[in-house]
Design a protein around this motif. Structure first.
Motif, PDB file in Angstrom:
ATOM      1  N   ARG A 216       2.579   1.052  10.760  1.00  0.00           N
ATOM      2  CA  ARG A 216       1.943   2.508  10.341  1.00  0.00           C
ATOM      3  C   ARG A 216       2.649   2.158   9.240  1.00  0.00           C
ATOM      4  NH1 ARG A 216       1.676   6.740  14.028  1.00  0.00           N
ATOM      5  NH2 ARG A 216       0.678   6.548  16.107  1.00  0.00           N
ATOM      6  N   ARG A 217       1.705   2.641   7.576  1.00  0.00           N
ATOM      7  CA  ARG A 217       1.878   2.865   6.517  1.00  0.00           C
ATOM      8  C   ARG A 217       3.147   3.593   6.139  1.00  0.00           C
ATOM      9  NH1 ARG A 217       0.941   5.155   2.153  1.00  0.00           N
ATOM     10  NH2 ARG A 217       0.619   4.297  -0.455  1.00  0.00           N
ATOM     11  N   LEU A 218       4.255   3.607   6.040  1.00  0.00           N
ATOM     12  CA  LEU A 218       5.015   4.547   5.008  1.00  0.00           C
ATOM     13  C   LEU A 218       4.944   5.387   4.000  1.00  0.00           C
ATOM     14  CD1 LEU A 218       7.697   3.003   7.338  1.00  0.00           C
ATOM     15  CD2 LEU A 218       6.677   4.426   7.927  1.00  0.00           C
ATOM     16  N   ALA A 219       5.129   3.885   3.225  1.00  0.00           N
ATOM     17  CA  ALA A 219       5.703   3.977   1.856  1.00  0.00           C
ATOM     18  C   ALA A 219       4.569   3.305   0.892  1.00  0.00           C
ATOM     19  CB  ALA A 219       7.009   4.723   1.023  1.00  0.00           C
ATOM     20  N   SER A 220       4.430   3.388  -0.386  1.00  0.00           N
ATOM     21  CA  SER A 220       4.221   2.318  -1.125  1.00  0.00           C
ATOM     22  C   SER A 220       5.093   1.659  -2.623  1.00  0.00           C
ATOM     23  CB  SER A 220       3.024   2.858  -2.262  1.00  0.00           C
ATOM     24  OG  SER A 220       3.168   3.736  -3.087  1.00  0.00           O
ATOM     25  N   SER A 221       4.885   0.642  -2.601  1.00  0.00           N
ATOM     26  CA  SER A 221       6.524   0.087  -2.992  1.00  0.00           C
ATOM     27  C   SER A 221       4.970  -0.593  -5.099  1.00  0.00           C
ATOM     28  CB  SER A 221       7.421   0.072  -2.989  1.00  0.00           C
ATOM     29  OG  SER A 221       8.151  -0.704  -3.984  1.00  0.00           O
ATOM     30  N   ARG A 222       5.318  -0.519  -5.690  1.00  0.00           N
ATOM     31  CA  ARG A 222       4.609  -1.686  -6.907  1.00  0.00           C
ATOM     32  C   ARG A 222       5.692  -3.386  -7.471  1.00  0.00           C
ATOM     33  NH1 ARG A 222       4.413   1.262 -12.260  1.00  0.00           N
ATOM     34  NH2 ARG A 222       5.705   2.474 -11.293  1.00  0.00           N
TER      35      ARG A 222
ATOM     36  N   LEU B 131      -1.084  -7.541 -16.783  1.00  0.00           N
ATOM     37  CA  LEU B 131      -2.167  -6.756 -14.932  1.00  0.00           C
ATOM     38  C   LEU B 131      -0.617  -6.356 -14.449  1.00  0.00           C
ATOM     39  CD1 LEU B 131      -2.862 -11.290 -15.342  1.00  0.00           C
ATOM     40  CD2 LEU B 131      -4.988  -9.059 -15.873  1.00  0.00           C
ATOM     41  N   GLN B 132      -1.522  -5.843 -13.284  1.00  0.00           N
ATOM     42  CA  GLN B 132      -0.502  -5.480 -11.842  1.00  0.00           C
ATOM     43  C   GLN B 132      -0.234  -6.488 -10.672  1.00  0.00           C
ATOM     44  OE1 GLN B 132      -0.434  -1.920 -12.259  1.00  0.00           O
ATOM     45  NE2 GLN B 132       1.495  -2.556 -10.995  1.00  0.00           N
ATOM     46  N   ALA B 133       1.137  -6.615 -10.413  1.00  0.00           N
ATOM     47  CA  ALA B 133       1.330  -7.844  -9.928  1.00  0.00           C
ATOM     48  C   ALA B 133       0.931  -6.988  -8.414  1.00  0.00           C
ATOM     49  CB  ALA B 133       3.112  -8.094  -9.934  1.00  0.00           C
ATOM     50  N   GLU B 134       0.991  -7.722  -7.223  1.00  0.00           N
ATOM     51  CA  GLU B 134       1.148  -7.906  -6.338  1.00  0.00           C
ATOM     52  C   GLU B 134       1.865  -6.734  -5.280  1.00  0.00           C
ATOM     53  OE1 GLU B 134       0.207 -10.316  -1.961  1.00  0.00           O
ATOM     54  OE2 GLU B 134       1.570 -10.774  -3.467  1.00  0.00           O
ATOM     55  N   GLY B 135       1.222  -5.550  -4.988  1.00  0.00           N
ATOM     56  CA  GLY B 135       2.160  -4.173  -4.383  1.00  0.00           C
ATOM     57  C   GLY B 135       3.010  -4.483  -3.217  1.00  0.00           C
TER      58      GLY B 135
END
Length: 306
Positions: free
Chosen positions: A156-162, A258-262
């Motif tokens: 269950r996804r709770l939140a995102s973070s980079r 470039l965007q790092a893996e989240g």
């Protein structure tokens, strides 16, 4: 008749690996757990565990009985949760595992909110930076950040973070700020030892991977953050570890285009357990506490690289 507290003692001991650890998890005296195990064996007419001064192991009968005993406890707990949910009241034990750093920084206030809303839940939280198997570790659910990749689990996804590349102003003044992957490879990396030491970046067609020189390997995100603040090298860390240090100017985000893996945050639990009402309520409470986007990402907005 087989007593449920004996089944609880057996399953907890089997999962913990010792009577002492089981007693600690259950909040009981070791002698009480031993007696409940002995009574269960007398009731079943079988020896479930071989005990010695050095270790505890399951007999063939114990290995046969364990998955059934685990299922008995899951079904009893889920039935109790459903009844409680129908009456508008959730109660009983809920055992959660979470990473140490994230737990220290972010779970205290969130758990306070959850327990104020559900005061009859008996929450047990264990913080552990090693890999915790949500399917067999004896927890109702495990909080993780990053990819799950386990078909036995529901997430269950709770939140995102980079994940962001960061270093101290002093380090960058002395060594320069890399502007590309090629330049980044020549810098000292502060690496997390509990996962592959690769740094992965989305390049539009897939992933570009580099393996930086290790200036420090450590199994703690908090220590990695502090090492970066001290100027020991460049770290790739989730924003929930570093948003305050960036706001305070202790760390600077490094932009390489470039965007790092989240590092998505998930609450995971085994498919065959099902999501009890307590797990659903816990996940929803955490989502409300973190917000969307989560508060650490909102705090980062004025300081993020374009």
């Amino acid at each position: 008749m087989m007593k449920l507290d004996g089944v609880v003692a057996f399953v907890t001991t089997a999962e913990a690996g010792s009577i002492s650890m089981a007693a600690k998890r259950l909040g009981l005296a070791k002698s009480v757990v031993s007696e409940r195990l002995a009574e269960l064996e007398r009731t079943l007419g079988a020896t479930l565990m071989q005990r010695s001064t050095r270790k505890l192991s399951l007999t063939n009968s114990g290995q046969t009985f364990l998955p059934r005993a685990q299922r008995i406890l899951r079904e009893a707990e889920e039935a109790a949760s459903e009844l409680a949910a129908r009456s508008g009241k959730l109660a009983g034990p809920l055992r959660i595992s979470a990473p140490v750093g994230f737990g220290i920084l972010h779970l205290g206030p969130a758990l306070g909110r959850f327990l104020r809303d559900y005061p009859d839940i008996e929450l047990s939280l264990e913080l552990d930076d090693s890999f915790v198997d949500a399917a067999t570790g004896g927890f109702d659910a495990v909080l993780r950040h990053g990819a799950i990749g386990d078909g036995r689990l529901i997430a269950r996804r709770l939140a995102s973070s980079r994940r962001l590349l960061v270093a101290s102003p002093g380090y960058l003044a002395e060594h320069g700020s890399p502007a590309s992957l090629a330049e980044l490879e020549h810098h000292r990396g502060i690496l997390y030892s509990n996962r592959a030491s690769d740094w992965r970046f989305a390049d539009g067609t897939g992933w570009s991977v580099i393996r930086p020189k290790a200036g420090l390997r450590v199994n703690s995100g908090l220590v990695m953050r502090d090492a970066a603040i001290s100027g020991l090298g460049i770290a790739l860390l989730p924003s929930f570890f570093i948003y305050e240090a960036i706001a305070a100017g202790q760390l600077i985000e490094i932009g390489i285009g470039l965007q790092a893996e989240g590092a998505e945050l998930f609450l995971t639990y085994p498919k065959d357990h099902g999501a009890s009402a307590k797990i659903r309520a816990f996940a929803e409470s955490l989502r409300r506490s973190f917000g969307y986007p989560p508060y650490w990402e909102r705090a980062m907005a004025p300081h993020s690289q374009p």
